[in-house]
Design an enzyme around this catalytic site. Structure first.
Site, mmCIF file in Angstrom:
data_model
loop_
_atom_site.group_PDB
_atom_site.id
_atom_site.type_symbol
_atom_site.label_atom_id
_atom_site.label_comp_id
_atom_site.label_asym_id
_atom_site.label_seq_id
_atom_site.Cartn_x
_atom_site.Cartn_y
_atom_site.Cartn_z
ATOM 1 C CB CYS A 64 -19.990 -45.315 25.872
ATOM 2 S SG CYS A 64 -19.266 -46.704 26.730
ATOM 3 C CB CYS B 286 -18.958 -49.245 24.746
ATOM 4 S SG CYS B 286 -20.089 -48.822 26.064
#
Ligand code: FAD
Length: 489
Positions: free
Chosen positions: A42, A45
Site C-alpha cells: 500500500c 503505508c
C-alpha cells in the site's frame, strides 16, 4: 528479502509482529501497545513508514510503558490473523491496553493527523486511560502532583533527585518528559500545574535547570524528542566537576601539546601551579597533587623541562600516594548543548573567577610565594596563561588587548575580582549572537536580575550596576562554600 524486511527491519525500533507472535505478545503484556497493521504494497503505508520508524525511535525510552509494533497483513502467513483482528484498511492503527487478560482486537485510532507529535500525545492519552488495575507496571504516574506532595521534597536529603515540571493543564511536555526519562535511575520527574500558586512561588527561588539535549535526528513529522537528560544543575552554584575537568584538560591536553617548557613558558607554568596550588579550594587529593607538583617544579634547577616528565608525575607517581586529579571530562554547569560548545573555556573562566575570589578572601594564602604583595597575581597569571597556552589564539589576542588597556588600574584584590567580572561581560557582549554562543545558554550581561536582583539599579532610566553588590555577589557565588561537590546525570 521479504516485503516485510523492505518496510521495517530489525534495526528499526519497532517490534515486528507476526501471526506466530502477535497474540502472545499482546496478551497480558506488561506494557501497552500501539500497533500499525499495514500492507507492504500500500502506497500510503510505504510513504508513512519513515514517520513510523522515527516515532518508534523517538519513544524508544518509553518502552517499559508502551511499545510500538507493526504487522504486515500482505504477508501470506499473516492473512488469517489480520482477518481475526478485523483489519479492512491499511494502515490501521490499534491500541492495546497493558495487562489485557483475554484476546482483544484493540481500539482503532481513526484520526487523520498521524504526525509524530500528535501520535506521541495520543500515546500519552492512551496510557492515561488505564486504570490503577491495568496500569503498565513500570510506567510512572502521569497525573499532576499537588503542592502538598511536592513542597515537602524541597530541601529534603535523598538519593533521588526530583525534577518538577510546572506547566499548564493542557501541556504535554511534562508527561512526555516523565516518559522520556523513566529509564534514568536516581531521577524522578513529576508534573505539577501552574495553577498551584504556592508551588510556583517556592520553586522560582530555587532556580534549577533541567537541561536536555535534543536529538537532531530525522525531522520526519517534526520530531521534538527530548533525549536524554544530560544533567541537572543550578545556575546559582559552581561545580567542582567543572573545575577539576578544566584542570584535567589544561594539564593533560592543552599543555601536553608542548613538548618542553622553557623560558617564559616555564615561568608562566610555575606561576600558574603556584596560584592554583595555594588558592584552589578543592579536594584534598587534588590540592596535594598541585602542591607536590609545585615543590617539584621549584626544586628543579632546570631551565627546560620536558612536559612528559610533568605528565608522568601527575599521572603515575602521584596516583600511587593517593594524590590524583580525575582524568575524565565531566561538565556539569559547563555542559554545552552539543560537543564543541561551552566545556573547557567555560571552566577556565570559572576557575579564574574562583581564584580571584579566593585571593580576596584569604589574604595570606600566597605568603612566601613571591606573589603575596601583588593584588593582581591571579590576573597576571591568567593573562600569561591565556597568551602562552590557551588554544584559542584569537581569544588570547583580545584578552591581551583588554589587559593592556585596563589591568594597570587594578590596585586591590577586590578590584581584581571586579575587573575579571567586567572583562568577562565585555567578552559576553562581543560574542552575543556569534557562533560560539550556545543557543541554550545565551551570552548575557551577568549576573542576571534573577540571580542577583540588588546588583541591578536604574539611574535616570538607565541600567547601572551596583558594584558593591556585584562584589558581594561574586564573593558568594564563586566562594568555596558555593562550590558543589555533587552533580548528577
Ligand atoms: P562563559 O562565558 O564561558 O561563562 C561561564 C560561566 O561564567 C557562565 O555560565 C556564567 O555562570 C558565568 N559568567 C558569565 N559571565 C560572567 C561574568 N561577567 N563574571 C563572572 N561570571 C560570569 N570565545 C570567542 O569566540 N572569542 C573570544 O575572543 C573569546 N575570548 C575568550 C577569552 C578568555 C580569557 C576565555 C577564558 C574564553 C574566551 N572565549 C572566547 C570563550 C568564551 O568566552 C566562552 O568561554 C565560551 O563561548 C563558552 O561560553 P559559555 O556560555 O559557557 O559561558
Amino acid at each position: 528479502p521479504s516485503l516485510t524486511t523492505r518496510l521495517y527491519s530489525e534495526e528499526d525500533s519497532v517490534v515486528i509482529l507476526t501471526s506466530a507472535t502477535v497474540k502472545q505478545t499482546l496478551l497480558n503484556s506488561s506494557t501497552a501497545w500501539l500497533v500499525q497493521f499495514y500492507s507492504s504494497w500500500c502506497g500510503h503505508c510505504i510513504q508513512y513508514s519513515p514517520t513510523w520508524k522515527a516515532l518508534a525511535g523517538d519513544v524508544k525510552d518509553w518502552e517499559h510503558a508502551i511499545r510500538i509494533g507493526v504487522l504486515d497483513c500482505a504477508q501470506e502467513n499473516n492473512f488469517d490473523i489480520c482477518k481475526e483482528f478485523g483489519i479492512h484498511f491499511y494502515p490501521t492503527f490499534r491500541y492495546f491496553k497493558a495487562r489485557g487478560p483475554t484476546f482483544d482486537v484493540g481500539k482503532t485510532y481513526r484520526g487523520a493527523d498521524r504526525e509524530l507529535q500528535t501520535v506521541r500525545q495520543l500515546m500519552v492519552n492512551f496510557l492515561q486511560n488505564h486504570t490503577t488495575q491495568d496500569w503498565p507496571v513500570s510506567c510512572p504516574p502521569l497525573e499532576p502532583y499537588s503542592s502538598a506532595d511536592i513542597l515537602p521534597l524541597i530541601g529534603q536529603k535523598s538519593n533521588q533527585y526530583t525534577a518538577v515540571i510546572v506547566e499548564n493543564e493542557d501541556s504535554y511536555v511534562g508527561r512526555e518528559v516523565i516518559l522520556d526519562l523513566m529509564m534514568y535511575q536516581g531521577l524522578t520527574v513529576k508534573r505539577a500545574l501552574s495553577s498551584e500558586k504556592s508551588l510556583t512561588e517556592k520553586l522560582v527561588g530555587n532556580l534549577y535547570y533541567i537541561y536536555f539535549s535534543r536529538s537532531s535526528g530525522s525531522n520526519v513529522g517534526g520530531s521534538t524528542n527530548v533525549l536524554p537528560v544530560s544533567l541537572i544543575f543550578s545556575r546559582s552554584k559552581v561545580y567542582m566537576a567543572d573545575l577539576e575537568s578544566g584542570l584535567h584538560y589544561l594539564l593533560r591536553v592543552e599543555l601536553a601539546t608542548h613538548q618542553t617548557l622553557e623560558g617564559e613558558e616555564l615561568k608562566t607554568f610555575k606561576d600558574f601551579v603556584t596560584v592554583v596550588a595555594k588558592l584552589f579550594p578543592g579536594r584534598q587529593s587534588v590540592v596535594k597533587l598541585l602542591e607536590t607538583l609545585l615543590e617539584w617544579l621549584v626544586s628543579l634547577p632546570l631551565e627546560k623541562i620536558p612536559f612528559d616528565a610533568i605528565l608522568d608525575l601527575v599521572n603515575n607517581k602521584m596516583r600511587i600516594s593517593g594524590m590524583f586529579l580525575s582524568d575524565q571530562l565531566q561538565w556539569v554547569g559547563c555542559q554545552g548543548s552539543r560537543v564543541g560548545l561551552r566545556g573547557y573555556p567555560c571552566s577556565l573562566w570559572t576557575l579564574f573567577h574562583v581564584l580571584t575570589v579566593q585571593a580576596a578572601s584569604r589574604p595570606d594564602a600566597l605568603a612566601n610565594t613571591g606573589l603575596e604583595e601583588n593584588p593582581k597575581a591571579v590576573l597576571q597569571t591568567m593573562r600569561k596563561y591565556i597568551v602562552n597556552f590557551f588554544g584559542c589564539q584569537e581569544c588570547g589576542k583580545h584578552f591581551e588587548e583588554m589587559a593592556v588597556a585596563s589591568l594597570p588600574q587594578v590596585k586591590s584584590v577586590d578590584q581584581a575580582v571586579l575587573w575579571l567580572w567586567r572583562k568577562h561581560n565585555q567578552v559576553n557582549g562581543r560574542l552575543a549572537g556569534t557562533m560560539s554562543e550556545d543557543p541554550h545558554f545565551p551570552k548575557t550581561q551577568w549576573p542576571s536580575p534573577d540571580l542577583c536582583p540588588t546588583c541591578h539599579e536604574e539611574q535616570d532610566g538607565i541600567h547601572v550596576w551596583n558594584e558593591d553588590k556585584v562584589l558581594m555577589f561574586l564573593k558568594q557565588h564563586y566562594g568555596a562554600a558555593n562550590i558543589s561537590p555533587k552533580h548528577m546525570y
